[in-house]
Design a protein around this motif. Structure first.
Motif, short mmCIF file in Angstrom:
data_model
loop_
_atom_site.label_atom_id
_atom_site.label_comp_id
_atom_site.label_asym_id
_atom_site.label_seq_id
_atom_site.Cartn_x
_atom_site.Cartn_y
_atom_site.Cartn_z
N ILE A 105 0.87 -1.19 0.00
CA ILE A 105 0.00 0.00 0.00
C ILE A 105 0.90 1.23 0.00
CG2 ILE A 105 -1.66 1.33 1.41
CD1 ILE A 105 -2.53 -1.35 2.69
N ALA A 106 0.50 2.27 -0.72
CA ALA A 106 1.23 3.55 -0.66
C ALA A 106 0.22 4.70 -0.69
CB ALA A 106 2.20 3.67 -1.84
N TRP A 107 0.54 5.79 0.02
CA TRP A 107 -0.30 7.00 0.05
C TRP A 107 0.42 8.14 -0.68
CZ3 TRP A 107 -4.78 7.82 3.32
CH2 TRP A 107 -5.08 6.79 4.22
N THR A 108 -0.37 9.09 -1.21
CA THR A 108 0.25 10.34 -1.67
C THR A 108 0.51 11.20 -0.44
OG1 THR A 108 -1.97 11.22 -2.08
CG2 THR A 108 -0.75 10.40 -3.99
N GLU A 109 1.45 12.18 -0.57
CA GLU A 109 1.90 12.94 0.61
C GLU A 109 0.78 13.78 1.24
OE1 GLU A 109 2.16 16.52 0.17
OE2 GLU A 109 1.48 16.19 -1.87
N ASP A 110 -0.29 14.08 0.46
CA ASP A 110 -1.40 14.86 1.04
C ASP A 110 -2.43 13.96 1.73
OD1 ASP A 110 -2.54 13.60 -1.11
OD2 ASP A 110 -3.12 15.43 -2.18
N SER A 111 -2.14 12.65 1.83
CA SER A 111 -3.02 11.65 2.48
C SER A 111 -4.39 11.54 1.80
CB SER A 111 -3.21 11.97 3.97
OG SER A 111 -1.98 11.97 4.64
N LYS A 112 -4.46 11.89 0.52
CA LYS A 112 -5.76 11.87 -0.17
C LYS A 112 -5.93 10.71 -1.16
CE LYS A 112 -7.39 16.62 0.22
NZ LYS A 112 -6.36 17.29 1.07
N ALA A 115 -2.69 3.88 -3.20
CA ALA A 115 -2.43 2.85 -4.22
C ALA A 115 -2.28 1.51 -3.51
CB ALA A 115 -1.15 3.17 -4.98
N VAL A 116 -2.91 0.47 -4.06
CA VAL A 116 -2.76 -0.88 -3.49
C VAL A 116 -2.42 -1.85 -4.62
CG1 VAL A 116 -4.38 -0.48 -1.60
CG2 VAL A 116 -5.20 -1.50 -3.69
N VAL A 117 -1.57 -2.82 -4.31
CA VAL A 117 -1.18 -3.82 -5.31
C VAL A 117 -1.18 -5.21 -4.67
CG1 VAL A 117 0.27 -2.19 -6.59
CG2 VAL A 117 1.30 -3.58 -4.78
N GLY A 118 -1.19 -6.22 -5.54
CA GLY A 118 -1.16 -7.59 -5.02
C GLY A 118 -1.47 -8.61 -6.09
N GLU A 119 -2.17 -9.68 -5.66
CA GLU A 119 -2.47 -10.72 -6.63
C GLU A 119 -3.96 -10.82 -6.88
OE1 GLU A 119 -1.65 -14.80 -5.09
OE2 GLU A 119 -0.38 -13.80 -3.64
N GLY A 120 -4.54 -9.75 -7.41
CA GLY A 120 -5.97 -9.75 -7.73
C GLY A 120 -6.26 -10.68 -8.88
N ARG A 121 -7.51 -11.17 -8.93
CA ARG A 121 -7.88 -12.08 -10.00
C ARG A 121 -8.09 -11.33 -11.32
NH1 ARG A 121 -9.65 -14.58 -5.48
NH2 ARG A 121 -11.56 -13.37 -5.23
N GLU A 122 -8.66 -10.10 -11.21
CA GLU A 122 -8.96 -9.37 -12.45
C GLU A 122 -7.93 -8.29 -12.75
OE1 GLU A 122 -10.84 -7.58 -8.92
OE2 GLU A 122 -10.79 -9.62 -9.72
N LYS A 123 -7.25 -7.79 -11.73
CA LYS A 123 -6.16 -6.83 -11.95
C LYS A 123 -5.20 -6.91 -10.76
CE LYS A 123 -9.03 -3.10 -10.08
NZ LYS A 123 -9.63 -1.81 -10.28
N PHE A 124 -3.99 -6.36 -10.94
CA PHE A 124 -2.96 -6.48 -9.91
C PHE A 124 -2.78 -5.21 -9.09
CE2 PHE A 124 -1.41 -9.44 -13.33
CZ PHE A 124 -1.76 -10.61 -12.66
N GLY A 125 -3.53 -4.16 -9.40
CA GLY A 125 -3.34 -2.93 -8.66
C GLY A 125 -4.47 -1.96 -8.87
N ALA A 126 -4.58 -0.96 -7.98
CA ALA A 126 -5.60 0.08 -8.11
C ALA A 126 -5.09 1.31 -7.37
CB ALA A 126 -6.92 -0.39 -7.50
N VAL A 127 -5.55 2.48 -7.82
CA VAL A 127 -5.20 3.72 -7.12
C VAL A 127 -6.46 4.57 -7.08
CG1 VAL A 127 -4.15 4.67 -9.25
CG2 VAL A 127 -3.62 5.70 -7.02
N PHE A 128 -6.82 5.06 -5.89
CA PHE A 128 -8.13 5.69 -5.72
C PHE A 128 -8.10 6.79 -4.66
CE2 PHE A 128 -7.78 1.70 -3.36
CZ PHE A 128 -8.06 2.10 -2.06
N LEU A 129 -9.17 7.59 -4.62
CA LEU A 129 -9.30 8.63 -3.60
C LEU A 129 -9.66 7.98 -2.28
CD1 LEU A 129 -11.28 11.34 -5.59
CD2 LEU A 129 -8.90 11.47 -4.84
N TRP A 130 -9.00 8.40 -1.21
CA TRP A 130 -9.17 7.73 0.09
C TRP A 130 -10.58 7.86 0.63
CZ3 TRP A 130 -9.22 9.01 5.57
CH2 TRP A 130 -9.60 10.34 5.83
#
Length: 600
Positions: A105-112, A115-130
């Motif tokens: 898991i990683a956050w942007t410096e403004d905490s907003k 990003a998460v990554v791993g072994e998803g079945r349909e995709k390996f990562g996502a980045v979204f608004l908190w």
């Protein structure tokens, strides 16, 4: 009830990197074990807090740069974002970015943004608004599991990932868009991290290489250590706060401290020669350099003495099966044993015994009057360990014909072990007598503190009484009835009472003086009762059940009871012991030890 928790160590797997989180102020660090996230104070690691709201095994947890929230991700792909400022750790948001294990898991410096990554079945990562979960870009470009992600902590934002496909990808944003794939590594990429100032990022892999790149453009700057940084795979890197140095943790059982400018190792920390000394994680927090061994031990590295850590935090990584307490010279120690046979000694700090001990689950332990810890294990042995020495003895091991389930000790070096289908009488670390063809399946035993009598509880819901006559066990022909299959039993320290717990949720207490004819029953558990322990003052006893409850009962009044609900959240209590008449210790499959103050 007020309690103190002695936290578990991180859960470790061979060949799998362990991500440690650090809080932005530098006071705490984070790791996971089972369904728990553990927050520990870095200056005083005895101060710990355990978050237990994930229904599944949790893999990684990271502080938001603001320090107010932690995001934690589990094997099912759930991410929980929760408050760090209150003891209750209220849930702020929960998302399911993909189905499958979250690895980093990683956050942007403004905490907003997260990003998460791993072994998803349909995709390996996502980045979204908190705060809404809406997507702020796409993490694409990998053909296999993504192990690691990081976001540059200065604008313009950049995002980098590392994968089992031997590649890293570089993204610009937000919204984050794929810029390029970099395939410098020849094996899995385990870790990618930006320097705090954003000028560079490092990638580390199973090929023993660390490469450096320009933070804004992704252009390759070189590698650390020339040909190779380590002789083994590298699992983690962590930058110094001033961005001039970094540490790397490797399967070659070392951690190296690098001067990034020159690309050379300033210090090599040697953590041992055993396979369990492989280094699978590291964290640079203020002036603390931490690494985690495959054993789960957390090492505080000493720059002035690289072969010996300043301190090593020990404890359990696996579920705890049983415990006992023993006092020597007025000082109490808590002994607990886990699923993998590891025995931990707790007196202020955690310690282990030296040498080779049990190789499998330890099912029961007790301390005899000569200060020996008597343990029985699924490795089919009963072991005697001298507590004054703190090391295992290779000779004091008694081999059993059948698997032992329970052991109880009495005076004069006496012990009785219940094995599958048989009872074994031991004296002074030797087998004296075996009784088999019992006609029932024994489950638990208790030796009377006076020594002559032995009670054995059966799967048939009966307790049978035996006496020790010379070197044999003789059936007295006396049978006591309880409500269901016996799970645990114990005489009170003064020998006046025998308490028996059963699968039918009842505790039966027999009065010894009148030939066990008087019986009181204690009701309250909503599921099978599994463990029991008498208070040293003989007035109270505690029980733990599969209903996650612990009750403290008063012998003279079955209606008077103290209830500790959910003592180890989501886990039943596997062991109980008393430090004194007002302090109860509990252990559980969450690998934590808790000490409860019952005065109030």
């Amino acid at each position: 009830h007020h309690y103190h928790v002695f936290a578990s160590l991180p859960h470790m797997e061979r060949g799998v990197a362990k991500v440690l989180g650090g809080d932005p102020k530098g006071n705490n660090f984070l790791y996971t074990n089972g369904k728990s996230v553990i927050i520990r104070n870095i200056e005083n690691p005895a101060i710990a807090d355990v978050y237990t709201e994930h229904p599944h095994q949790v893999i990684v947890a990271k502080y938001a740069p603001s320090g107010f929230y932690i995001a934690s991700g589990d094997v099912s792909g759930k991410i929980r974002i929760w408050d760090t400022t209150q003891k209750e750790h209220l849930l702020k948001y929960e998302y399911q970015p993909f189905g499958g294990k979250i690895k980093d898991i990683a956050w942007t410096e403004d905490s907003k943004r997260v990003a998460v990554v791993g072994e998803g079945r349909e995709k390996f990562g996502a980045v979204f608004l908190w705060d809404s979960g809406s997507s702020v870009g796409e993490i694409v470009g990998h053909s296999k599991i993504i192990n690691s992600v990081d976001i540059k902590q200065t604008r313009p934002y950049r995002l980098v990932t590392g994968s089992d496909d031997n590649c890293t990808t570089f993204l610009e944003g937000p919204p984050f868009k794929f810029k390029c794939t970099i395939s410098d590594h020849s094996r899995f990429v385990n870790c990618v991290r930006f320097s705090p100032d954003g000028n560079r990022y490092a990638s580390a892999g199973a090929d023993g290489q660390i490469f450096l790149y320009e933070g804004k453009t992704g252009e390759k700057l070189g590698s650390l250590g020339g040909e190779k940084a380590h002789d083994g795979g590298i699992y983690a890197v962590s930058w110094s706060p001033d961005s001039t140095q970094l540490i790397s943790a490797s399967g070659d059982k070392t951690v190296k401290l690098w001067d990034v400018g020159s690309g050379t190792a300033v210090t090599t920390f040697n953590l041992g020669s055993d396979v369990l000394d492989q280094q699978l994680g590291c964290l640079w927090q203020k002036n603390h350099l931490l690494s985690v061994s495959l054993s789960g031990y957390i090492n505080y590295l000493d720059r002035s003495n690289p072969d010996r850590p300043l301190r090593t935090i020990k404890g359990h990584t696996k579920s705890i099966q049983c415990l006992t307490v023993h006092k020597t010279d007025g000082r109490s120690s808590i002994y607990s044993a886990s699923h993998d046979g590891h025995i931990n000694i707790l007196h202020g700090e955690n310690e282990g015994f030296v040498g080779k001990g049990h190789s499998n689950l330890v099912s029961r332990m007790a301390v005899d009057e000569s200060g020996r810890l008597v343990t029985c294990s699924m490795d089919d042995t009963v072991r005697y360990t001298d507590l004054s020495k703190s090391e295992y003895s290779a000779s004091d091991v008694v081999k059993m014909d059948m698997q032992p389930k329970c052991v109880s000790v009495g005076p004069g070096g006496l012990a009785v072990t219940v094995c599958i289908g048989q009872l074994v009488l031991l004296k002074d670390k030797k087998k004296l007598f075996t009784l088999d063809s019992l006609g029932y399946e024994p489950e638990a035993t208790a030796v009377h503190p006076g020594g002559g009598a032995v009670a054995v509880g059966g799967a048939d819901g009966k307790v049978r009484l035996y006496s020790v006559q010379g070197n044999t066990l003789k059936d007295d022909g006396k049978v006591l009835e309880v409500q269901g299959p016996v799970t645990d039993m114990s005489y009170s320290p003064d020998g006046a009472f025998l308490a028996v717990t059963d699968e039918k949720k009842v505790i039966s207490v027999f009065t010894v003086a009148d030939g066990y004819t008087e019986k009181s029953e204690f009701y309250g558990h909503h599921a099978k009762v599994v463990c029991l322990s008498w208070s040293p003052d003989n007035e109270r006893f505690a029980t733990g059940g599969m209903d996650m409850m612990v009750y403290v009962w008063t012998v003279s009044d079955p209606d008077k009871r103290i209830k500790i609900p959910d003592a180890h959240r989501l886990h039943h209590v596997s062991g109980l012991a008393w430090l004194n008449p007002n302090t109860l210790v509990t252990t559980s499959h969450d690998a934590c030890v808790k000490q409860w103050n019952l005065k109030n």
